[in-house]
Design a protein around this motif. Structure first.
Motif, PDB file in Angstrom:
ATOM      1  N   ASP A  41       1.367  -1.216   0.055  1.00  0.00           N
ATOM      2  CA  ASP A  41       0.187  -0.364  -0.138  1.00  0.00           C
ATOM      3  C   ASP A  41       0.727   1.447   0.039  1.00  0.00           C
ATOM      4  N   ARG A  42       1.994   1.269   0.515  1.00  0.00           N
ATOM      5  CA  ARG A  42       3.100   2.509   0.697  1.00  0.00           C
ATOM      6  C   ARG A  42       4.340   1.608   0.202  1.00  0.00           C
ATOM      7  N   TRP A  43       5.246   2.968  -0.315  1.00  0.00           N
ATOM      8  CA  TRP A  43       5.993   2.348  -0.911  1.00  0.00           C
ATOM      9  C   TRP A  43       7.354   4.278   0.517  1.00  0.00           C
ATOM     10  N   VAL A  44       8.291   3.242   1.453  1.00  0.00           N
ATOM     11  CA  VAL A  44       8.912   4.562   2.173  1.00  0.00           C
ATOM     12  C   VAL A  44      10.535   4.802   1.379  1.00  0.00           C
ATOM     13  N   ALA A  45      10.871   5.438   0.703  1.00  0.00           N
ATOM     14  CA  ALA A  45      11.894   5.267  -0.104  1.00  0.00           C
ATOM     15  C   ALA A  45      13.439   6.136   1.122  1.00  0.00           C
ATOM     16  N   ILE A  46      13.519   5.267   1.683  1.00  0.00           N
ATOM     17  CA  ILE A  46      14.393   5.445   2.953  1.00  0.00           C
ATOM     18  C   ILE A  46      16.140   5.970   2.010  1.00  0.00           C
ATOM     19  N   ARG A  47      16.568   6.298   2.549  1.00  0.00           N
ATOM     20  CA  ARG A  47      17.839   6.336   2.505  1.00  0.00           C
ATOM     21  C   ARG A  47      18.699   5.224   2.253  1.00  0.00           C
ATOM     22  N   PRO A  48      19.756   4.533   2.272  1.00  0.00           N
ATOM     23  CA  PRO A  48      20.485   3.513   3.486  1.00  0.00           C
ATOM     24  C   PRO A  48      20.529   3.302   4.546  1.00  0.00           C
ATOM     25  N   GLY A  49      20.861   2.830   5.637  1.00  0.00           N
ATOM     26  CA  GLY A  49      21.627   2.991   6.437  1.00  0.00           C
ATOM     27  C   GLY A  49      21.518   3.825   7.097  1.00  0.00           C
ATOM     28  N   THR A  50      19.908   4.473   7.373  1.00  0.00           N
ATOM     29  CA  THR A  50      19.527   5.385   7.658  1.00  0.00           C
ATOM     30  C   THR A  50      17.805   4.070   8.479  1.00  0.00           C
ATOM     31  N   ASP A  51      17.890   3.378   8.339  1.00  0.00           N
ATOM     32  CA  ASP A  51      16.802   2.387   9.396  1.00  0.00           C
ATOM     33  C   ASP A  51      16.098   2.559  11.290  1.00  0.00           C
ATOM     34  N   ALA A  52      17.314   2.579  11.373  1.00  0.00           N
ATOM     35  CA  ALA A  52      17.844   2.816  13.345  1.00  0.00           C
ATOM     36  C   ALA A  52      17.128   4.578  13.720  1.00  0.00           C
ATOM     37  N   LEU A  53      17.453   5.592  12.784  1.00  0.00           N
ATOM     38  CA  LEU A  53      16.920   6.863  12.767  1.00  0.00           C
ATOM     39  C   LEU A  53      15.216   7.280  12.828  1.00  0.00           C
ATOM     40  N   PHE A  54      15.117   5.671  11.627  1.00  0.00           N
ATOM     41  CA  PHE A  54      13.812   6.463  10.930  1.00  0.00           C
ATOM     42  C   PHE A  54      12.697   5.843  12.263  1.00  0.00           C
ATOM     43  N   LEU A  55      12.925   4.212  12.837  1.00  0.00           N
ATOM     44  CA  LEU A  55      12.450   3.672  13.815  1.00  0.00           C
ATOM     45  C   LEU A  55      12.374   4.317  14.721  1.00  0.00           C
ATOM     46  N   ALA A  56      13.910   4.797  15.163  1.00  0.00           N
ATOM     47  CA  ALA A  56      13.851   5.607  16.997  1.00  0.00           C
ATOM     48  C   ALA A  56      12.962   6.930  16.542  1.00  0.00           C
ATOM     49  N   ALA A  57      13.039   7.292  15.144  1.00  0.00           N
ATOM     50  CA  ALA A  57      11.819   8.520  14.913  1.00  0.00           C
ATOM     51  C   ALA A  57       9.986   8.223  15.730  1.00  0.00           C
ATOM     52  N   ILE A  58       9.826   6.732  15.615  1.00  0.00           N
ATOM     53  CA  ILE A  58       8.680   6.224  15.117  1.00  0.00           C
ATOM     54  C   ILE A  58       8.435   6.073  16.586  1.00  0.00           C
ATOM     55  N   VAL A  59       9.539   5.750  17.675  1.00  0.00           N
ATOM     56  CA  VAL A  59       9.009   5.853  19.072  1.00  0.00           C
ATOM     57  C   VAL A  59       9.120   7.086  19.438  1.00  0.00           C
ATOM     58  N   SER A  60      10.286   8.002  19.405  1.00  0.00           N
ATOM     59  CA  SER A  60       9.806   9.330  19.589  1.00  0.00           C
ATOM     60  C   SER A  60       7.922   9.804  18.820  1.00  0.00           C
ATOM     61  N   VAL A  61       7.620   9.596  18.189  1.00  0.00           N
ATOM     62  CA  VAL A  61       6.057   9.963  17.648  1.00  0.00           C
ATOM     63  C   VAL A  61       5.332   9.605  18.700  1.00  0.00           C
ATOM     64  N   LEU A  62       5.536   8.336  18.978  1.00  0.00           N
ATOM     65  CA  LEU A  62       4.145   7.193  19.518  1.00  0.00           C
ATOM     66  C   LEU A  62       4.661   7.739  20.993  1.00  0.00           C
ATOM     67  N   ALA A  63       6.004   8.401  21.401  1.00  0.00           N
ATOM     68  CA  ALA A  63       5.920   8.464  23.067  1.00  0.00           C
ATOM     69  C   ALA A  63       5.587  10.492  23.399  1.00  0.00           C
ATOM     70  N   ALA A  64       5.394  11.170  21.993  1.00  0.00           N
ATOM     71  CA  ALA A  64       5.472  12.142  22.514  1.00  0.00           C
ATOM     72  C   ALA A  64       3.787  12.884  22.247  1.00  0.00           C
ATOM     73  N   GLU A  65       2.762  11.204  21.691  1.00  0.00           N
ATOM     74  CA  GLU A  65       1.815  11.628  21.663  1.00  0.00           C
ATOM     75  C   GLU A  65       1.154  10.398  23.114  1.00  0.00           C
ATOM     76  N   GLY A  66       2.073   9.589  23.568  1.00  0.00           N
ATOM     77  CA  GLY A  66       1.783   9.677  24.542  1.00  0.00           C
ATOM     78  C   GLY A  66       1.094   7.853  24.636  1.00  0.00           C
ATOM     79  N   ARG A  67       1.458   6.994  23.277  1.00  0.00           N
ATOM     80  CA  ARG A  67       1.108   6.530  23.059  1.00  0.00           C
ATOM     81  C   ARG A  67       1.591   5.454  23.018  1.00  0.00           C
ATOM     82  N   VAL A  68       2.381   4.903  24.386  1.00  0.00           N
ATOM     83  CA  VAL A  68       3.598   3.721  24.042  1.00  0.00           C
ATOM     84  C   VAL A  68       2.662   2.808  25.023  1.00  0.00           C
ATOM     85  N   ALA A  69       1.991   1.907  24.071  1.00  0.00           N
ATOM     86  CA  ALA A  69       1.519   0.612  25.106  1.00  0.00           C
ATOM     87  C   ALA A  69       2.411  -0.486  24.999  1.00  0.00           C
TER      88      ALA A  69
END
Ligand SMILES: Nc1nc2c(c(=O)[nH]1)N[C@H]1C(S)=C(S)[C@@H](COP(=O)(O)OP(=O)(O)OC[C@H]3O[C@@H](n4cnc5c(=O)[nH]c(N)nc54)[C@H](O)[C@@H]3O)O[C@H]1N2
Ligand SMILES: Nc1nc2c(c(=O)[nH]1)N[C@H]1C(S)=C(S)[C@@H](COP(=O)(O)OP(=O)(O)OC[C@H]3O[C@@H](n4cnc5c(=O)[nH]c(N)nc54)[C@H](O)[C@@H]3O)O[C@H]1N2
Ligand code: SF4
Ligand SMILES: [Mo]
Length: 747
Positions: free
Chosen positions: A213-241
């Protein structure tokens, strides 16, 4: 006519095959529609077990190098040569001067799974290498820190998930890895058919991305940044459970979330090439779904943050409440057992690396081995402790490991090399002796390794389809004999003796192990039971593992329909033990008995990650790999039906980059990295993001003195000439094979 059933050993999917034979001649191979797991699915490689068996270039007799050329000899002569060479080096320079390299097909091979260990013990060297450090080691290291064993790797619950995020994997080509799922493509399509969503994170618009459904065209070697940012988004929104099912068994969640907080979408957008909006979209998709799973593979592990990326995948699955529940990321319970089922639940020694380090660069041991990227220098760097001899089993490191030009030269410098292999190829051409194992159709099979990562708990055994030739040893006998010779028992030593020792050792330790289902039983009686009917070698050991595994018949003490080799022999299409079931806390083997999410080694690596953001952002053109459905790493290019058609070893370049660099479709480009350079044919395509070029690995079959007549006609170029042996994920010693800085110019 007769029909034989056989699990395909070529990739991790393990499809059931139906082999039609006339006498000993294979007439046809197709998918086994009754296979409990694959249901008739097969890819184009599966049916080529016939061509592989018939390939005139496949070795049937041992080869010994005489005056620089390989000549066929009989087995006793080959063994005599091995004894002379190996014991000569050990006598002169000691056991540490012998290195071993185990390749990928070992993981698909019952003989190798059960007897490589004896070989390694017998050689007695710490100079151990394998394909793991050009592959999945980071995934295993992350699992070992957090869950307690290197095989406690969560897999996406493909058949029940509502939302699948695939990061750096292309199962439409690879058929999946560390996620054993025959017909992975069909399972992806089923997610969408039942209203679920599939997201693919990949610098290339792979076939899997096309189906998503979706293609995220990430730059190589940066997935850790991408995943950490997902965690930071969910934390900022109080959605960590993490969920009530995980919460009581989890430590460190707060500190991990806090450590990810600085990686905001804005701060990682430039480096990842993914907009903050898109990062939030992916985060929300995961959090909103009824069930979801993030799955990462080679594009995440063979990078400079491979371990921390693998860990962050677990973190995202945990903070979205998806670990260890249906439709989320779950753990298989392997029928033949394994480290995740053995020992005492809720306790373990803790994982650490660095029991020993390499001579030249001081790189730490990880899981009993050194980085494959260090092998060349361990051979060539001056010093008394140089590696002087090499044993390879089912490996082709000259094409598969970084800076392969350097390794190629180093192997030529060895005093002795012996290879257990089926081809005279780019690696084995350096061997003084090549010991051919029988073909894939001539041996029994059970996927001991890969069923530990399956999306269902199944068990599938296949007896050999074709017999061994007269006097032809099975692969386990070759490995056992090598072990015996390395121990000084001579060329007449009997592999059966080692086999008896191995089985007796396994049984004795189980009857003395309070956590074993056969604790307290009489060891001789158990061995007698296993050996009745004349079973020997890998089959006997497998029976033991099945009987003592989590579903085992336990030699009469378990359920009547419990697992045993007899049960599997009676069920040639496999036995299905059901969908994955929650395993937390039972699976945990950490010192605390909890999921140790904030292991200090992993948290500390986030600092290295943060420190690299600017450098990752400013990086110019980078190289990534890719796979093709009709190819298999480096060794199936000698099968005409697979390699025919247009050349696959092309350099994919985005049209914008092609225009900037003056490259044209069908022309040639020179690709240069810090360590090497290759000329490759250019394929201009929109299927790759700008700033990234892609070349598949495993090609470059133009070496003289090999015997790969079909492969040589479509040699291709070796992408690992470009991979830098100094670029490693420091936590696992795994090579950076994706995201290699390169320059590209018109030839
Ligand atoms: N640039 C780049 N490099 C990569 C990768 C990448 O994505 N990019 N991928 C990496 C990965 S994931 C892997 S697993 C490695 C693979 O790396 P290797 O395991 O070193 O290489 P293979 O190509 O699998 O070669 C397998 C060898 O085993 C032999 N063989 C095949 N079947 C048998 C058998 O049954 N018995 C015996 N004794 N020999 C057999 C073949 O002839 C061949 O010599 O490559 C890695 N290298
Ligand atoms: N047909 C076929 N099947 C195989 C094999 C084969 O050689 N051929 N090899 C087998 C083996 S040994 C293995 S380990 C598995 C591997 O299985 P997969 O991991 O599915 O292997 P690939 O198809 O190489 O997919 C890796 C994807 O990662 C992308 N990628 C590269 N760099 C990055 C990055 O930095 N970030 C992200 N997000 N993506 C990136 C690539 O573009 C590619 O699409 O396949 C197995 N199956
Ligand atoms: S997908 Fe893998 S296991 Fe299945 S037929 Fe193809 S190569 Fe064999
Ligand atoms: Mo692999």
């Amino acid at each position: 006519m007769r029909i034989a059933y056989r699990t395909c050993p070529l990739c991790e999917a393990g499809c059931g095959l139906e082999v039609s034979l006339r006498g000993e001649h294979v007439v046809r191979i197709r998918g086994d529609r009754d296979d409990v797991f694959s249901r008739g699915y097969i890819c184009p490689k599966g049916s080529t077990l016939k061509q592989l068996h018939d390939d005139p270039d496949r070795l049937r007799r041992p080869l010994v190098k005489r005056d620089g050329h390989h000549v066929e000899v009989d087995w006793p002569e080959a063994w005599a040569e091995v004894e002379r060479g190996l014991l000569g080096v050990i006598g002169r320079s000691g056991r540490e001067s012998v290195a071993t390299y185990l390749g990928n097909p070992s993981a698909h091979n019952l003989s190798a799974m059960l007897f490589n260990r004896s070989l390694l013990q017998a050689v007695g060297t710490r100079q151990r290498y394998s394909a793991s450090t050009v592959d999945q080691m980071p995934r295993q290291v992350a699992a070992a820190y957090v869950f307690g064993t290197p095989v406690s790797v969560p897999v996406p619950d493909l058949d029940r998930t509502d939302h699948l995020v695939i990061v750096g994997a292309n199962p439409y080509a690879s058929n999946g890895s560390l996620c054993t799922a025959p017909d992975f493509p069909g399972r992806i399509e089923a997610i969408r058919a039942r209203g679920g969503t599939v997201v693919v994170v990949d610098p290339r618009r792979s076939r899997t991305a096309e189906e998503a459904d979706r293609w995220v065209a990430i730059r190589p070697g940066t997935d850790a940044l991408f995943l950490a940012a997902i965690v930071s988004v969910l934390a900022a929104e109080g959605r960590v459970a993490a969920g009530d099912h995980i919460g009581p068994h989890l430590v460190g969640l707060d500190s991990v979330v806090a450590a990810c907080a600085p990686f905001t979408p804005d701060s990682v957008a430039a480096a990842t090439g993914v907009t903050p909006e898109e990062i939030r979209l992916v985060a929300h998709g995961l959090a909103d779904a009824a069930s979801a799973s993030v799955y990462g593979r080679v594009g995440t592990t063979t990078t400079e943050f491979g371990t921390v990326t693998s860990w962050l995948i677990d973190v995202v699955n945990i903070v979205t409440g998806n670990l260890d529940r249906a439709g989320g990321a779950m753990f298989a319970k392997p029928v033949a057992g394994g480290a995740s089922t053995r020992g005492v639940s809720g306790t373990g020694p803790g994982f650490r690396i660095g029991r020993g380090s390499t001579r030249a660069r001081g790189l730490p041991e990880v899981m009993g081995e050194y980085p494959a990227a260090a092998l060349a220098e361990e051979i060539t760097a001056p010093g008394d402790a140089r590696v002087r001899a090499l044993i390879t089993v089912a490996g082709n490191p000259v094409l598969s490991t970084p800076n392969s030009g350097q390794l190629d030269a180093a192997l030529a410098d060895l005093e002795f090399m012996v290879s257990v292999d089926i081809y005279l190829n780019e690696t084995t051409k350096h061997a003084d002796v090549i010991l051919p194992s029988p073909s894939q159709l001539q041996r029994s099979h059970y996927d001991l390794a890969l069923l530990q990562f399956a999306v269902r708990n199944v068990a599938n055994y296949s007896p050999a389809v074709l017999p061994l030739a007269d006097g032809e040893p099975d692969e386990w006998e070759i490995l056992a004999k090598l072990a015996l010779i390395a121990q000084g028992h001579g060329i007449d030593a009997d592999p059966q003796v080692l086999d008896d020792l191995v089985v007796a050792g396994m049984v004795r330790s189980a009857v003395a192990d309070p956590s074993s289902v056969i604790c307290g039983r009489d060891a001789d009686e158990v061995v007698g039971h296993l050996s009745s009917g004349g079973r020997r070698g890998p089959d006997r050991l497998l029976d033991f593992m099945l009987q003592t595994g989590p579903y085992g018949a336990a030699f009469g003490a378990g359920p009547d329909d419990g697992a045993s080799l007899d049960l599997l022999v009676d069920n040639p299409h496999g036995v299905d033990f059901g969908a994955l079931e929650p395993r937390v806390p039972e699976i945990l083997r950490t010192p605390s008995g909890k999921i140790e999410l904030d292991h200090p080694v992993l948290i500390a690596d986030l600092e290295r990650l943060a420190g690299s953001i600017d450098e990752l952002r400013d990086r110019g053109l980078v190289l990534v790999g890719r796979r093709h459905l009709r190819s298999n790493n480096s060794w199936m290019h000698n099968i005409e039906v697979l390699v025919k058609g247009k050349p696959r070893c092309t350099l994919q370049v985005h049209p914008d980059d092609a225009a900037r660099l003056g490259l044209v479709n069908g022309g040639y480009a020179k690709v240069t990295s810090r360590v090497g350079s290759v000329d490759a044919p250019v394929e201009v395509t929109e299927m790759i993001r700008p700033g990234v070029v892609s070349l598949p690995h495993g090609w470059g079959h133009d070496h003289p003195d090999t015997r790969l007549r079909v492969a040589a006609e479509r040699a291709g170029v070796n992408s690992n000439v470009l991979a830098d042996h100094e670029a490693l994920d420091p936590l696992s010693g795994t090579a950076v094979l994706n995201g290699i800085p390169v320059t590209v110019e018109l030839v």
